[in-house]
Write an enzyme that holds these catalytic residues in place. Structure first.
Site, PDB file in Angstrom:
ATOM      1  CG  ASN A 170      -0.134  -0.208   2.634  1.00 25.44           C
ATOM      2  OD1 ASN A 170       0.793  -0.585   2.829  1.00 25.44           O
ATOM      3  ND2 ASN A 170      -0.944   0.470   3.307  1.00 25.44           N
ATOM      4  CD  GLU A 176      -6.188  -3.818   8.507  1.00 23.62           C
ATOM      5  OE1 GLU A 176      -5.373  -4.861   8.313  1.00 23.62           O
ATOM      6  OE2 GLU A 176      -5.512  -2.716   8.479  1.00 23.62           O
ATOM      7  CE  LYS A 178       8.133 -10.863   0.303  1.00 22.09           C
ATOM      8  NZ  LYS A 178       7.417 -10.276  -0.935  1.00 22.09           N
ATOM      9  CD  GLU A 198       8.701   0.336  10.578  1.00 24.81           C
ATOM     10  OE1 GLU A 198       9.383   0.210   9.593  1.00 24.81           O
ATOM     11  OE2 GLU A 198       7.265   0.003  10.334  1.00 24.81           O
ATOM     12  CD  GLU A 228       4.623  -0.342  13.496  1.00 29.29           C
ATOM     13  OE1 GLU A 228       3.437  -0.552  13.522  1.00 29.29           O
ATOM     14  OE2 GLU A 228       5.435  -0.148  14.316  1.00 29.29           O
ATOM     15  N   GLY A 259       2.269 -11.356  10.326  1.00 29.73           N
ATOM     16  CA  GLY A 259       3.240 -10.783  11.450  1.00 29.73           C
ATOM     17  C   GLY A 259       3.048 -11.969  12.563  1.00 29.73           C
ATOM     18  CB  CYS A 307      -1.804   0.538   8.542  1.00 31.12           C
ATOM     19  SG  CYS A 307      -0.537   1.607   8.315  1.00 31.12           S
ATOM     20  N   GLY A 362       2.855  -5.219   7.358  1.00 30.01           N
ATOM     21  CA  GLY A 362       1.824  -6.227   6.649  1.00 30.01           C
ATOM     22  C   GLY A 362       0.741  -6.620   7.450  1.00 30.01           C
ATOM     23  CB  SER A 363      -2.000  -9.053   7.090  1.00 29.45           C
ATOM     24  OG  SER A 363      -1.178 -10.071   6.784  1.00 29.45           O
TER      25      SER A 363
HETATM   26  P1  NAD Z   1       0.650  -9.129   3.718  1.00 32.98           P
HETATM   27  O1  NAD Z   1       0.845  -9.359   5.151  1.00 32.98           O
HETATM   28  O2  NAD Z   1      -0.235 -10.002   2.937  1.00 32.98           O
HETATM   29  O3  NAD Z   1       2.181  -9.016   3.237  1.00 32.98           O
HETATM   30  C1  NAD Z   1       3.239  -8.030   3.433  1.00 32.98           C
HETATM   31  C2  NAD Z   1       4.514  -8.723   3.176  1.00 32.98           C
HETATM   32  O4  NAD Z   1       4.989  -9.928   3.842  1.00 32.98           O
HETATM   33  C3  NAD Z   1       4.593  -8.901   1.703  1.00 32.98           C
HETATM   34  O5  NAD Z   1       5.544  -8.845   1.081  1.00 32.98           O
HETATM   35  C4  NAD Z   1       4.543 -10.291   1.566  1.00 32.98           C
HETATM   36  O6  NAD Z   1       4.808 -11.133   0.498  1.00 32.98           O
HETATM   37  C5  NAD Z   1       5.120 -10.903   2.679  1.00 32.98           C
HETATM   38  N1  NAD Z   1       4.750 -12.164   3.270  1.00 32.98           N
HETATM   39  C6  NAD Z   1       3.442 -12.686   3.088  1.00 32.98           C
HETATM   40  N2  NAD Z   1       3.394 -14.034   3.794  1.00 32.98           N
HETATM   41  C7  NAD Z   1       4.868 -14.244   4.177  1.00 32.98           C
HETATM   42  C8  NAD Z   1       5.659 -15.337   4.895  1.00 32.98           C
HETATM   43  N3  NAD Z   1       4.701 -16.463   5.166  1.00 32.98           N
HETATM   44  N4  NAD Z   1       6.647 -15.075   5.238  1.00 32.98           N
HETATM   45  C9  NAD Z   1       7.319 -13.907   4.954  1.00 32.98           C
HETATM   46  N5  NAD Z   1       6.610 -12.880   4.432  1.00 32.98           N
HETATM   47  C10 NAD Z   1       5.703 -13.178   3.947  1.00 32.98           C
HETATM   48  O7  NAD Z   1       0.112  -7.771   3.962  1.00 32.98           O
HETATM   49  P2  NAD Z   1      -0.192  -6.944   2.539  1.00 32.98           P
HETATM   50  O8  NAD Z   1      -1.702  -7.379   2.035  1.00 32.98           O
HETATM   51  O9  NAD Z   1       0.823  -6.681   1.463  1.00 32.98           O
HETATM   52  O10 NAD Z   1      -0.672  -5.162   3.246  1.00 32.98           O
HETATM   53  C11 NAD Z   1      -1.691  -5.164   3.728  1.00 32.98           C
HETATM   54  C12 NAD Z   1      -1.585  -5.109   5.421  1.00 32.98           C
HETATM   55  O11 NAD Z   1      -0.684  -4.147   5.908  1.00 32.98           O
HETATM   56  C13 NAD Z   1      -2.823  -4.409   6.078  1.00 32.98           C
HETATM   57  O12 NAD Z   1      -3.123  -5.411   7.114  1.00 32.98           O
HETATM   58  C14 NAD Z   1      -2.320  -3.102   6.657  1.00 32.98           C
HETATM   59  O13 NAD Z   1      -2.907  -2.840   7.689  1.00 32.98           O
HETATM   60  C15 NAD Z   1      -0.962  -3.626   6.784  1.00 32.98           C
HETATM   61  N6  NAD Z   1      -0.201  -2.275   6.883  1.00 32.98           N
HETATM   62  C16 NAD Z   1       0.434  -1.835   7.978  1.00 32.98           C
HETATM   63  C17 NAD Z   1       1.045  -0.899   8.192  1.00 32.98           C
HETATM   64  C18 NAD Z   1       1.492  -0.284   9.570  1.00 32.98           C
HETATM   65  O14 NAD Z   1       2.706   0.506   9.355  1.00 32.98           O
HETATM   66  N7  NAD Z   1       1.122  -0.669  10.806  1.00 32.98           N
HETATM   67  C19 NAD Z   1       1.428   0.064   6.976  1.00 32.98           C
HETATM   68  C20 NAD Z   1       0.889  -0.185   5.899  1.00 32.98           C
HETATM   69  C21 NAD Z   1       0.035  -1.648   5.768  1.00 32.98           C
END
Ligand code: NAD
Length: 476
Positions: A147, A377, A170, A456, A245, A228, A279, A223-224
């Protein structure tokens, strides 16, 4: 085809992935090499081999590199912003703004590179000196979401480099294009071989290989929540430092004494700009009974008037949803909210001139905080409106969530604003401002299920990207 950067060389990978414009799926943004697990291993070894040189380099060398990156990103902001808008779907203005933000972050950390401080503490023993210094954590893995395809990579890469770490980066599968340009710029600006490695590909393959690699000392992830959480377990098994995060279900409280213009504008911005894919987006609008009807009237009218369209069209206020998967998820939540008894305004899929993932902004009126649509979410242009009786109820509903990233209040009462700041369980609190939209030089992060590990950005980034050494000396 755009390649991975490993040990200073651009390399093809194990297959390739297409990156398409979510506003027009006929528009191919680029084709990106997918790194193999073996290449992650090569990148990790290269990063380890480069660590001593980079950690030992003069802070001025690191500052100069970061400043050069900032200048090059700024000089190309329109070109990069356009590619970012095409790959992610946010409006051109937002995409150029995000690119400028990435440059500002590099410039900030250019300064931080020469400001690394320690402590000299008096020893309890005579003639002994105690010095506490900060050094790099080592080889760091940086894993980012789709995002903010350039700003989030920037806010991990810049401090990692500033404090002398070497990197395996990555980016998200969905948005590798602007991340790739950023890495090209870092490479061209003179980053030594092995210090900055780019390994593109799927999370379950490349991300997992980074997290399980013995040469990787620490991982910074955004990420999600489910990803996480799984990472926290994996990182603990490998004894790696982790910063995660994650998501949010951010409340925006509107009190009876709020300025209606400020409140409506803060909610429209917080809930719908960037298609709600932040997020920190406001997804629970908690409104005191006395202002509820007037506020909802204005909000509904203005939300329905928002211009959803092609991100490259200057008249567009809301771009498409980033992917088909995400769109299907959003539409599913619209049905869930309806089924739970909320009155749904908007939220339907829109057919425009190009084939893309467009969705009208959605408001779930008469929502309750115990509905699924108010608790999970969604990460799209959808917000629940929840009516409350007074400040205490507003604060309690705001805090009644498993998340704790950002929270806001619109009020003209200093007393209520102070009480909200003190009582909110979120990591970031906004008064008369949208829940989304932060500065680049102050800490960013949350509490509860939203964040894990240290903050961060700003100088607080040093907590994650450095480690402390305590040295004792006796002159003899
Ligand atoms: P996601 O968790 O699907 O993916 C995030 C990253 O993790 C990607 O690069 C993905 O390839 C990697 N990933 C996925 N599975 C993995 C695994 N098993 N091992 C290692 N890496 C893996 O999230 P998304 O759909 O890309 O982003 C949306 C999410 O990110 C939402 O939940 C949003 O709230 C969150 N987000 C949080 C912040 C914050 O700072 N708190 C900022 C932006 C987005």
């Amino acid at each position: 085809m755009k390649q991975n950067l490993i040990a200073g060389s651009w390399l093809a990978g194990d297959g390739a992935s297409e990156n398409r414009n979510p506003a027009d799926i006929c528009d191919l943004v680029g084709v990106f090499a997918q790194a193999s697990v073996d290449q992650v291993d090569q990148a990790a070894r290269a990063a380890r081999a480069a660590l001593a040189g980079w950690a030992g380099a003069s802070p001025q060398v690191r500052a100069d590199l970061l400043e050069a990156v900032a200048q090059r990103v700024l000089a190309r902001k329109d070109e990069i912003g356009r590619i970012l808008a095409r790959e992610e779907g946010k409006t051109l203005a937002e995409a150029v703004g995000e690119t400028v933000r990435a440059a500002q972050i590099f410039r900030f950390f250019a300064g931080e590179a020469v400001r690394v401080a320690g402590d000299a503490i008096a020893s309890v023993r005579p003639d002994v000196d105690v010095d506490v210094t900060r050094g790099p954590v080592g080889v760091v893995g940086l894993i980012t979401p789709w995002n903010f395809p350039i700003a989030i990579p920037a806010w991990k890469i810049a401090p990692a480099l500033a404090y002398g770490n070497t990197i395996l980066f990555k980016p998200a599968e969905l948005t590798p294009a602007s991340a790739h340009i950023l890495v090209e710029i870092i490479h061209e600006a003179g980053c030594p071989a092995g210090v900055m490695n780019l390994v593109m590909g799927r999370g379950s393959i490349v991300g997992d290989a980074i997290l399980s690699h013995p040469e990787v000392d620490a991982v910074s992830f955004t990420g999600s929540v489910p990803v996480g959480r799984a990472m926290a377990v994996q990182a603990a098994q490998g004894m790696k430092k982790l910063q995660a995060e994650m998501g949010g279900k951010n409340p925006m409280v509107v009190m009876n004494d709020a300025d209606l213009d400020i409140a409506v504008s803060a909610v429209l911005n917080g809930a719908f700009f960037s298609t709600g894919q932040r997020c920190t987006a406001s997804s629970r609008i908690i409104v005191e009974a006395g202002i509820h009807d007037a506020f909802v009237d204005r909000l509904t009218t203005e939300a329905l008037a928002l211009n959803v369209g092609n991100p490259l069209d200057p008249a567009t206020q809301i771009g498409p949803v980033a992917s088909q998967n995400q769109l299907e998820g959003n539409l599913n939540y619209v049905e869930i909210a309806r089924g739970e008894g909320a009155e749904v305004i908007g939220g339907e899929r829109l057919q425009l001139d190009t084939e893309g993932y467009f969705q009208a902004p959605a408001l779930f009126l008469d929502a309750r905080n115990d509905m699924r649509s108010s608790r999970e979410e969604i990460f799209g242009p959808c917000a629940s409106v929840i009516k409350v009786g007074d400040f205490d109820e507003a604060l309690s509903v705001a805090n009644d969530t498993e998340f704790g990233l950002s929270a806001g209040i619109c009020t003209s009462s200093l007393k209520q604003a102070r009480a909200f700041r003190a009582g909110s369980q979120a990591g970031m609190v906004m008064v008369n401002l949208p829940t989304a939209g932060v500065d680049y030089h102050v800490p960013f992060g949350g509490t509860k299920g939203s964040s894990y590990g240290s903050r961060e950005q700003g100088r607080y980034a040093a907590e994650f990207f450095t480690t402390v050494k305590t040295a004792y000396s006796f002159a003899g």
